[in-house]
Enzyme design. Structure first.
Site, PDB file in Angstrom:
ATOM      1  N   TRP A  85       0.819  -1.217   0.000  1.00  0.00           N
ATOM      2  CA  TRP A  85       0.000   0.000   0.000  1.00  0.00           C
ATOM      3  C   TRP A  85       0.855   1.270   0.000  1.00  0.00           C
ATOM      4  O   TRP A  85       0.335   2.367   0.105  1.00  0.00           O
ATOM      5  CB  TRP A  85      -0.918   0.000   1.227  1.00  0.00           C
ATOM      6  N   ASP A  86       2.178   1.132  -0.083  1.00  0.00           N
ATOM      7  CA  ASP A  86       3.094   2.275  -0.012  1.00  0.00           C
ATOM      8  C   ASP A  86       2.985   2.982   1.333  1.00  0.00           C
ATOM      9  O   ASP A  86       3.009   4.205   1.419  1.00  0.00           O
ATOM     10  CB  ASP A  86       2.833   3.254  -1.159  1.00  0.00           C
ATOM     11  N   PHE A  87       2.874   2.184   2.398  1.00  0.00           N
ATOM     12  CA  PHE A  87       2.790   2.728   3.747  1.00  0.00           C
ATOM     13  C   PHE A  87       4.182   2.881   4.361  1.00  0.00           C
ATOM     14  O   PHE A  87       4.412   2.523   5.521  1.00  0.00           O
ATOM     15  CB  PHE A  87       1.925   1.829   4.635  1.00  0.00           C
ATOM     16  N   ASP A  88       5.141   3.391   3.590  1.00  0.00           N
ATOM     17  CA  ASP A  88       6.477   3.656   4.129  1.00  0.00           C
ATOM     18  C   ASP A  88       6.383   4.371   5.470  1.00  0.00           C
ATOM     19  O   ASP A  88       5.502   5.213   5.668  1.00  0.00           O
ATOM     20  CB  ASP A  88       7.264   4.571   3.178  1.00  0.00           C
TER      21      ASP A  88
ATOM     22  N   LYS B  86       1.629   6.410   8.235  1.00  0.00           N
ATOM     23  CA  LYS B  86       0.590   6.768   7.273  1.00  0.00           C
ATOM     24  C   LYS B  86      -0.739   6.091   7.608  1.00  0.00           C
ATOM     25  O   LYS B  86      -1.798   6.560   7.171  1.00  0.00           O
ATOM     26  CB  LYS B  86       1.021   6.366   5.864  1.00  0.00           C
TER      27      LYS B  86
END
Length: 816
Positions: free
Chosen positions: A479-482, A508
């Site tokens: 989910w691109d939850f860096d 995030k």
């Protein structure tokens, strides 16, 4: 026919015209509701809109036919709508009811007046209709006025610690430094200014003390985002532009002392969040041999370090701005060396501040995250005096690899660190907040080592780069939850009253993790909870559980529903409800699929790179957030040929696909879930500031942040200070006097809030917006306290600037 009869005929003609126009408008409303309502009902959504559309269709016919029953039928429609609205809302709030009732109320108001004017209407019903119509008009007027007052605020003073002495006792013991020497002021990153000259009582007297123009381009080919928080060393501020032009500025006058331009060029992520600082005379980590070698050297004893958007790092003399000859190649080093296919930094460059820890500078980097074979995400430490590499955290490197070898190559496509690491001097640890090994949204073939270190906090030895512990905030992140923000160091009391060194990490996902920073174990409760893993993309295997931080408040993570969809009117709300029902959404961590799915919280946040501030005297923590759901879908390599491909950031990716070469997929379509007016589909606020008491781990207050004054539907500025609560970036800064300063809203204001309640006590209009965190310092020469903001434009606003603005109390107020 007498002359007196002619006005009567004219009046009838006007009334008929008004009736016909009104009937046509009601007809248009009905057709829109029937069309959208049929779609929504077909998707299993609310049938109200279809029924209301049919009812308004009948109402339009009744008015055309001049049927007196039109008047009571108008009332019936509105009463039914009111009952539905009260049953349909989630929280019975102002913003929820607004789109459901305003248009029906307008139709009822005008319908009453038009019905009262129809021939044959008796005097009593006419008077009643006109009276009720007037009452509705006044109610709508009051509704409009109410829009200019905050809604959705939370105040829970019971959640604050009752005994302030205990609160103070739990704060950090370390004496506050005099300088703003790090990105978050001190090495711990709390962004707390221990000054009390500016108070909630006199903050209203703040005025501009000086303005410095950085000279960045603001027209023509200008691009980039000003995210810079200057450093303050003594009476000098060090600031940088998005293209890494560094300047030293006098802290009392704003006069430029020197400027250095690295002539850096890039096409993506053009920003500078700040610079690093090293003082050789105060560095006790230097060896006796090194001290002796530099004993007679006068230049570059104090150094400014800046990484650039074309992946270089410079060391400058803090007094002159001249590059330090003994650092790398005449003052700079090439950060692309050994990192893989960087393509002149189009795929790799640092986006954060070099973190100076003793005589080393730690540097991570942003990686584009598109395809296998992307540059390495290795984090490196360089000697601040020579520029030589000291160590590297490279999860794919073999044991004992010589990272200083000229031909050394770092492992490709590993998790990267694009935000600010934190140095813990007492434990000699560096805390690395990681992203993911590319690609972002499909990880069916992700290796075990990338699985372990993605979206995590990794503690490494500050002397060697060797891993000490790892805590993962998201498992198998697709989910691109860096991890987006700097880990913040603090001390909190455990259940036994023992003081524990902790690390606080915002995410995030809206979760706030508090860890014992000695070993990475959760200090506040974390639970592994099951999450939905289907439907999944082809070849994907999702984690069946995810970590939930249940011991701390979560911010802006309430699950979405059809009823939670919003719009400025019933029409765009209907549009958003259709989009919601036509998407896959099974709560947090909804699996990415080829069918459009909703990501909420989204890769934008929750909390993003701005981080937090902690009042070290009271234990109150302040955090801002944004709430913007995304509607996304994976696109196969074959279907990707049908789309325009872009690597632009928000909102440039709207209507395009971002390349994402993974498995059978060639891209991912990412759109902000918003109405055709450009308004997010979720119920406001779209951004807030929260105050959390770390002594009780409870939410004390939450307020919406920002107005629509400088934005609005379809990108048109409304020029109205309606405190809707807008998406926020940047971070807050708190003071010992009980203030929280913040500027990262979509309107062009720097604000001060009372740290006890969140109430706005002051705001100043800026020439353009700002997304940087404020700098607060006290001049060692004059003793004056300043609040400084770098204002280069709100995020994705067309209005750009080159301002660094300092605010201070007038001399008369200072002496009070």
């Amino acid at each position: 026919m007498t002359d007196a009869e002619h006005p009567q005929k004219g009046s009838v003609s006007i009334r008929n015209t008004v009736r016909i126009v009104f009937s046509l408008l009601v007809l248009l409303v009905s057709l829109g509701l029937i069309y959208g309502g049929f779609q929504l009902a077909g998707l299993g959504g609310s049938k109200y809109y279809l029924i209301a559309g049919l009812a308004y269709l009948v109402l339009a016919g009744l008015f055309v036919a001049r049927k007196r029953i039109a008047l009571p039928f108008s009332v019936v429609i509105f009463v039914a709508t009111l009952i539905w609205a009260l049953c349909d809302v989630v929280h019975f709030s102002y913003w929820e009811l607004l789109p459901r009732l305003v248009v029906p109320a307008l139709i009822l108001m005008v319908g009453l007046w038009v019905g009262a004017a129809m021939p044959g209407t008796a005097a009593a019903p006419r008077r009643a209709a006109n009276g009720f119509g007037g009452a509705i008009f006044l109610a709508l007027l009051a509704t409009l006025v109410a829009a200019f007052f905050p809604h959705g605020t939370t105040l829970n003073p019971v959640a604050a610690a009752k005994d302030i002495k205990d609160a103070v006792a739990s704060s950090n013991d370390e004496k506050a430094p005099e300088n703003w020497e790090f990105y978050g002021r001190s090495a711990s990153g709390t962004r707390f200014a221990p000054y009390s000259d500016i108070t909630p009582e006199n903050v209203k007297d703040l005025q501009v003390a000086w303005t410095y123009h950085t000279g960045r381009r603001t027209t023509g080919s200008a691009f980039g985002v000003d995210e810079n928080t200057p450093l303050q060393i003594g009476n000098v501020l060090y600031t940088c532009t998005p293209e890494n032009v560094v300047a030293a500025v006098d802290g009392d006058s704003g006069k430029e002392l020197w400027k250095f331009d690295p002539h850096a060029k890039s096409e993506e992520h053009v920003t500078c969040r700040g610079v690093g600082y090293h003082d050789m005379d105060k560095d006790n980590s230097l060896s006796a041999v090194t001290k002796a070698a530099y004993a007679t050297v006068q230049q570059c004893r104090q150094r400014i370090l800046v990484s650039t958007i074309d992946a270089r790092m410079f060391a400058l003399d803090a007094h002159t701005g001249v590059p330090c000859e003994d650092f790398g190649e005449h003052g700079f080093i090439d950060l692309k060396k050994g990192m893989g296919p960087t393509e002149v930094s189009k795929r790799y460059h640092p986006t954060a501040v070099p973190v100076v820890m003793n005589h080393l500078a730690v540097v991570g980097g942003w990686v584009r995250d598109i395809v296998a074979g992307e540059p390495s995400g290795a984090v490196r430490a360089f000697d601040v005096l020579t520029g030589k590499i000291a160590w590297a955290w490279d999860i794919g490197a073999p044991e004992g690899a010589d990272v200083s070898a000229p031909d050394h190559q770092f492992t490709l496509e590993t998790p990267n660190v694009w935000t600010v690491p934190t140095f813990d001097k007492d434990l000699n640890l560096v805390y690395l907040p990681t992203g993911n090994g590319p690609p972002d949204y499909w990880a069916g073939d992700r290796s075990k080592i990338k699985e372990k270190y993605g979206s995590a906090i990794v503690a490494v030895d500050a002397s060697t780069g060797k891993e000490k512990w790892t805590f993962q905030t998201v498992h198998h992140d697709v989910w691109d939850f860096d991890v987006p923000s700097q880990p913040v160091l603090y001390s909190m009391k455990n259940d036994k009253g023992e003081k524990t060194p902790v690390l606080i990490q915002t995410t995030k996902t809206g979760h706030i993790f508090v860890l014992d920073r000695r070993d990475g174990t959760p200090f506040t409760k974390v639970e592994e909870r099951p999450v939905v893993t289907s439907p999944a993309a082809e070849g994907e295997h999702l984690s069946p559980t995810q970590p939930y931080s249940v011991g701390m408040p979560t911010i802006g993570v309430e699950p979405l529903s059809e009823s939670a969809m919003w719009g400025v009117s019933m029409f765009d709300q209907l549009y958003c409800r259709i989009k919601f029902k036509d998407s896959v959404y099974v709560g947090p961590f909804t699996p990415p699929t080829e069918k459009p799915y909703i990501e909420w919280p989204s890769l934008l946040g929750g909390m993003n790179w701005g981080g937090i501030s902690i009042d070290e005297n009271t234990g109150m923590m302040f955090v801002n957030d944004m709430r913007m759901p995304l509607r996304m879908s994976l696109v196969t390599q074959e279907n990707a040929k049908k789309f325009k491909v872009t690597t632009d950031e928000v909102p440039g990716f709207m209507g395009t696909i971002r390349p994402q070469i993974a498995g059978i997929y060639g891209g991912v379509k990412i759109d902000i879930m918003q109405s055709p007016l450009g308004v997010p589909c979720n119920t406001p606020p779209f951004g807030s500031m929260s105050g959390i008491d770390l002594n009780t781990q409870k939410l004390v207050w939450q307020v919406p942040l920002g107005t629509v004054q400088d934005t609005g539907p379809m990108g048109t500025k409304t020029h109205m200070q309606i405190p809707l609560g807008m998406p926020t970036l940047g971070g807050p800064t708190s003071t010992a006097s009980g203030l929280v300063f913040f500027a990262g809203t979509q309107d062009y204001y720097l604000r001060a809030m009372d740290s006890k309640t969140g109430k706005e006590v002051w705001k100043a209009r800026m020439p353009v917006g700002a997304v940087a965190a404020p700098l607060i310092y006290k001049s060692p020469k004059t003793g004056k306290q300043y609040v400084v903001i770098s204002a280069g434009g709100a995020s994705h606003s067309p209005d750009l600037g080159d301002y660094v603005i300092a605010y201070a109390l007038p001399d008369s107020a200072d002496k009070k």
